[in-house]
Scaffold this motif. Sequence first.
Motif, PDB file in Angstrom:
ATOM      1  N   ALA A 158       5.954 -10.940  -2.842  1.00 33.57           N
ATOM      2  CA  ALA A 158       5.663 -10.603  -1.449  1.00 33.57           C
ATOM      3  C   ALA A 158       4.821  -9.344  -1.325  1.00 33.57           C
ATOM      4  O   ALA A 158       4.210  -9.106  -0.282  1.00 33.57           O
ATOM      5  N   ARG A 159       4.758  -8.530  -2.388  1.00 27.01           N
ATOM      6  CA  ARG A 159       4.017  -7.272  -2.325  1.00 27.01           C
ATOM      7  C   ARG A 159       2.690  -7.321  -3.078  1.00 27.01           C
ATOM      8  O   ARG A 159       2.058  -6.296  -3.280  1.00 27.01           O
ATOM      9  N   LEU A 160       2.271  -8.515  -3.482  1.00 32.03           N
ATOM     10  CA  LEU A 160       0.970  -8.646  -4.118  1.00 32.03           C
ATOM     11  C   LEU A 160      -0.128  -8.236  -3.137  1.00 32.03           C
ATOM     12  O   LEU A 160      -0.137  -8.670  -1.982  1.00 32.03           O
ATOM     13  N   GLY A 161      -1.038  -7.408  -3.593  1.00 28.86           N
ATOM     14  CA  GLY A 161      -2.095  -6.909  -2.732  1.00 28.86           C
ATOM     15  C   GLY A 161      -1.686  -5.722  -1.895  1.00 28.86           C
ATOM     16  O   GLY A 161      -2.514  -5.118  -1.217  1.00 28.86           O
ATOM     17  N   GLU A 162      -0.416  -5.375  -1.927  1.00 30.37           N
ATOM     18  CA  GLU A 162       0.099  -4.243  -1.156  1.00 30.37           C
ATOM     19  C   GLU A 162       0.844  -3.310  -2.110  1.00 30.37           C
ATOM     20  O   GLU A 162       2.022  -3.035  -1.951  1.00 30.37           O
ATOM     21  N   GLY A 163       0.141  -2.878  -3.132  1.00 29.48           N
ATOM     22  CA  GLY A 163       0.746  -1.986  -4.105  1.00 29.48           C
ATOM     23  C   GLY A 163       0.920  -2.614  -5.470  1.00 29.48           C
ATOM     24  O   GLY A 163       1.120  -1.909  -6.454  1.00 29.48           O
ATOM     25  N   LEU A 164       0.852  -3.934  -5.559  1.00 30.71           N
ATOM     26  CA  LEU A 164       0.961  -4.631  -6.838  1.00 30.71           C
ATOM     27  C   LEU A 164      -0.263  -5.520  -7.047  1.00 30.71           C
ATOM     28  O   LEU A 164      -0.683  -6.228  -6.140  1.00 30.71           O
ATOM     29  N   ASP A 165      -0.809  -5.471  -8.268  1.00 33.39           N
ATOM     30  CA  ASP A 165      -1.925  -6.342  -8.621  1.00 33.39           C
ATOM     31  C   ASP A 165      -1.444  -7.673  -9.174  1.00 33.39           C
ATOM     32  O   ASP A 165      -2.072  -8.705  -8.965  1.00 33.39           O
ATOM     33  N   ALA A 166      -0.329  -7.650  -9.908  1.00 25.81           N
ATOM     34  CA  ALA A 166       0.194  -8.850 -10.555  1.00 25.81           C
ATOM     35  C   ALA A 166       1.697  -8.697 -10.725  1.00 25.81           C
ATOM     36  O   ALA A 166       2.234  -7.593 -10.694  1.00 25.81           O
ATOM     37  N   PRO A 211     -15.099   3.879   8.778  1.00 24.30           N
ATOM     38  CA  PRO A 211     -14.099   4.835   9.274  1.00 24.30           C
ATOM     39  C   PRO A 211     -13.818   5.888   8.219  1.00 24.30           C
ATOM     40  O   PRO A 211     -14.094   5.677   7.025  1.00 24.30           O
ATOM     41  N   PRO A 212     -13.248   7.031   8.608  1.00 23.43           N
ATOM     42  CA  PRO A 212     -12.926   8.075   7.626  1.00 23.43           C
ATOM     43  C   PRO A 212     -11.980   7.545   6.554  1.00 23.43           C
ATOM     44  O   PRO A 212     -11.039   6.799   6.852  1.00 23.43           O
ATOM     45  N   LEU A 213     -12.249   7.927   5.305  1.00 24.88           N
ATOM     46  CA  LEU A 213     -11.396   7.481   4.208  1.00 24.88           C
ATOM     47  C   LEU A 213      -9.952   7.932   4.412  1.00 24.88           C
ATOM     48  O   LEU A 213      -9.008   7.205   4.082  1.00 24.88           O
ATOM     49  N   GLY A 214      -9.763   9.123   4.971  1.00 31.64           N
ATOM     50  CA  GLY A 214      -8.408   9.613   5.224  1.00 31.64           C
ATOM     51  C   GLY A 214      -7.644   8.725   6.178  1.00 31.64           C
ATOM     52  O   GLY A 214      -6.427   8.535   6.040  1.00 31.64           O
ATOM     53  N   ALA A 215      -8.355   8.150   7.151  1.00 28.27           N
ATOM     54  CA  ALA A 215      -7.699   7.248   8.100  1.00 28.27           C
ATOM     55  C   ALA A 215      -7.279   5.955   7.417  1.00 28.27           C
ATOM     56  O   ALA A 215      -6.187   5.415   7.667  1.00 28.27           O
ATOM     57  N   ILE A 216      -8.138   5.456   6.528  1.00 25.80           N
ATOM     58  CA  ILE A 216      -7.796   4.234   5.788  1.00 25.80           C
ATOM     59  C   ILE A 216      -6.609   4.493   4.867  1.00 25.80           C
ATOM     60  O   ILE A 216      -5.672   3.683   4.782  1.00 25.80           O
ATOM     61  N   GLU A 217      -6.629   5.612   4.161  1.00 25.23           N
ATOM     62  CA  GLU A 217      -5.539   5.949   3.250  1.00 25.23           C
ATOM     63  C   GLU A 217      -4.219   6.077   4.002  1.00 25.23           C
ATOM     64  O   GLU A 217      -3.175   5.605   3.548  1.00 25.23           O
ATOM     65  N   ALA A 218      -4.263   6.712   5.175  1.00 31.13           N
ATOM     66  CA  ALA A 218      -3.046   6.855   5.987  1.00 31.13           C
ATOM     67  C   ALA A 218      -2.512   5.496   6.414  1.00 31.13           C
ATOM     68  O   ALA A 218      -1.307   5.229   6.348  1.00 31.13           O
ATOM     69  N   PHE A 219      -3.415   4.619   6.848  1.00 31.28           N
ATOM     70  CA  PHE A 219      -3.025   3.270   7.267  1.00 31.28           C
ATOM     71  C   PHE A 219      -2.332   2.521   6.134  1.00 31.28           C
ATOM     72  O   PHE A 219      -1.264   1.925   6.310  1.00 31.28           O
ATOM     73  N   VAL A 220      -2.927   2.545   4.939  1.00 39.61           N
ATOM     74  CA  VAL A 220      -2.365   1.818   3.789  1.00 39.61           C
ATOM     75  C   VAL A 220      -0.984   2.344   3.436  1.00 39.61           C
ATOM     76  O   VAL A 220      -0.047   1.575   3.177  1.00 39.61           O
ATOM     77  N   GLN A 221      -0.813   3.659   3.442  1.00 36.50           N
ATOM     78  CA  GLN A 221       0.481   4.236   3.080  1.00 36.50           C
ATOM     79  C   GLN A 221       1.551   3.902   4.117  1.00 36.50           C
ATOM     80  O   GLN A 221       2.709   3.656   3.765  1.00 36.50           O
ATOM     81  N   VAL A 222       1.201   3.885   5.383  1.00 34.62           N
ATOM     82  CA  VAL A 222       2.182   3.525   6.412  1.00 34.62           C
ATOM     83  C   VAL A 222       2.619   2.072   6.237  1.00 34.62           C
ATOM     84  O   VAL A 222       3.805   1.747   6.344  1.00 34.62           O
ATOM     85  N   VAL A 223       1.662   1.190   5.945  1.00 35.74           N
ATOM     86  CA  VAL A 223       2.017  -0.218   5.724  1.00 35.74           C
ATOM     87  C   VAL A 223       2.937  -0.349   4.522  1.00 35.74           C
ATOM     88  O   VAL A 223       3.948  -1.053   4.555  1.00 35.74           O
ATOM     89  N   ARG A 224       2.585   0.340   3.432  1.00 34.10           N
ATOM     90  CA  ARG A 224       3.358   0.200   2.192  1.00 34.10           C
ATOM     91  C   ARG A 224       4.746   0.802   2.320  1.00 34.10           C
ATOM     92  O   ARG A 224       5.713   0.280   1.774  1.00 34.10           O
ATOM     93  N   LEU A 225       4.883   1.914   3.035  1.00 33.60           N
ATOM     94  CA  LEU A 225       6.156   2.634   3.083  1.00 33.60           C
ATOM     95  C   LEU A 225       6.959   2.349   4.343  1.00 33.60           C
ATOM     96  O   LEU A 225       8.148   2.637   4.396  1.00 33.60           O
ATOM     97  N   GLY A 226       6.315   1.835   5.377  1.00 33.44           N
ATOM     98  CA  GLY A 226       7.052   1.377   6.547  1.00 33.44           C
ATOM     99  C   GLY A 226       7.365   2.421   7.593  1.00 33.44           C
ATOM    100  O   GLY A 226       8.003   2.098   8.597  1.00 33.44           O
ATOM    101  N   SER A 227       6.924   3.669   7.389  1.00 35.78           N
ATOM    102  CA  SER A 227       7.210   4.694   8.402  1.00 35.78           C
ATOM    103  C   SER A 227       6.196   5.815   8.307  1.00 35.78           C
ATOM    104  O   SER A 227       5.636   6.084   7.236  1.00 35.78           O
TER     105      SER A 227
END
Length: 296
Positions: free
Chosen positions: A134-142, A5-21
């Motif tokens: 709770a945010r490991l793998g979603e913006g935090l590595d450790a 899929p387009p990288l822009g679509a993946i980036e948008a998906f990740v940011q929506v998950v991380r930020l919630g809106s």
Amino acid sequence: MRRLPPLGAIEAFVQVVRLGSIKAAAEELALSAPALSRRVQTLERFVGKPLFARRHQAMVPNEDGQRLMEQIAPLLDQLSDAVEAMTSGQEVLRLRLGVLPLYASQRLFPHMGLLRAAHPELHLDIDTAGHGIARLGEGLDAVIALGREIDPSLYAKRLDRNKVYVIGSKRLLEGPNPLLRPEQMNGMTALLHREMPDAFTAWCQAAGLNDIKPKAIDFFDSGGLMLEAVAQGLGIAFMHASHFEHAHDPRLVRLFDIEVDSPYSHWFVCRPRALQQKSVKLFHDWLIATLYPEAA
């Protein structure tokens, strides 16, 4: 190569998950909300299923969305690091570390110069917000977390064991009625950290003083603010011995010479797979060797 899929679509998906809106993610990516929505929809069409439960002013990943996020977010972070290293002209390793503010200021940052000298290629993004595990793998590595036990599905290294101290203002030991006996805590305000909610009960039980009744229990999410509240006479805090010792604040005193083991420890926590990342492994090994050689 399989089509992606387009990288822009993946980036948008990740940011929506991380930020919630959609709105917050659009602002982060400098897009309009409709443009970002279209990118998310592109990814959903590509995988052939919805990835979010859409609620009023919120986007919550459904089961499929959460599973996809867990797998692609670390890869997207690695891609970002690779591009950054290429554009900077030298290898840059980036670690996204969650840590409580008081631990960071008292224990970690006094040694950060040693880390930079040992590993100049390692750069840290510091996150002091709560609920780091709770945010490991979603913006935090450790995460350097404070807790009783850690989910066995995660990698966890216990860093220390501690004592619970009752910490008060030095003024409590002065005047005609100094606070010298635990029974005198009746009617006073107890201060607790949200990451150590059972510290008061654990101390009272270990000291055999279950009949102590505070006037109120006030909760903080900042250990530094707790110590300042104690110094200002707003209550007595049930915290770790290390918090008191590293504070070096002449306004504070330890109340009562009663030894109580804490049910809480500091832990280094990450997903097992994250230990394969060079940045995580370097920091983990440096932290143990420098601050906790006894835990090696």
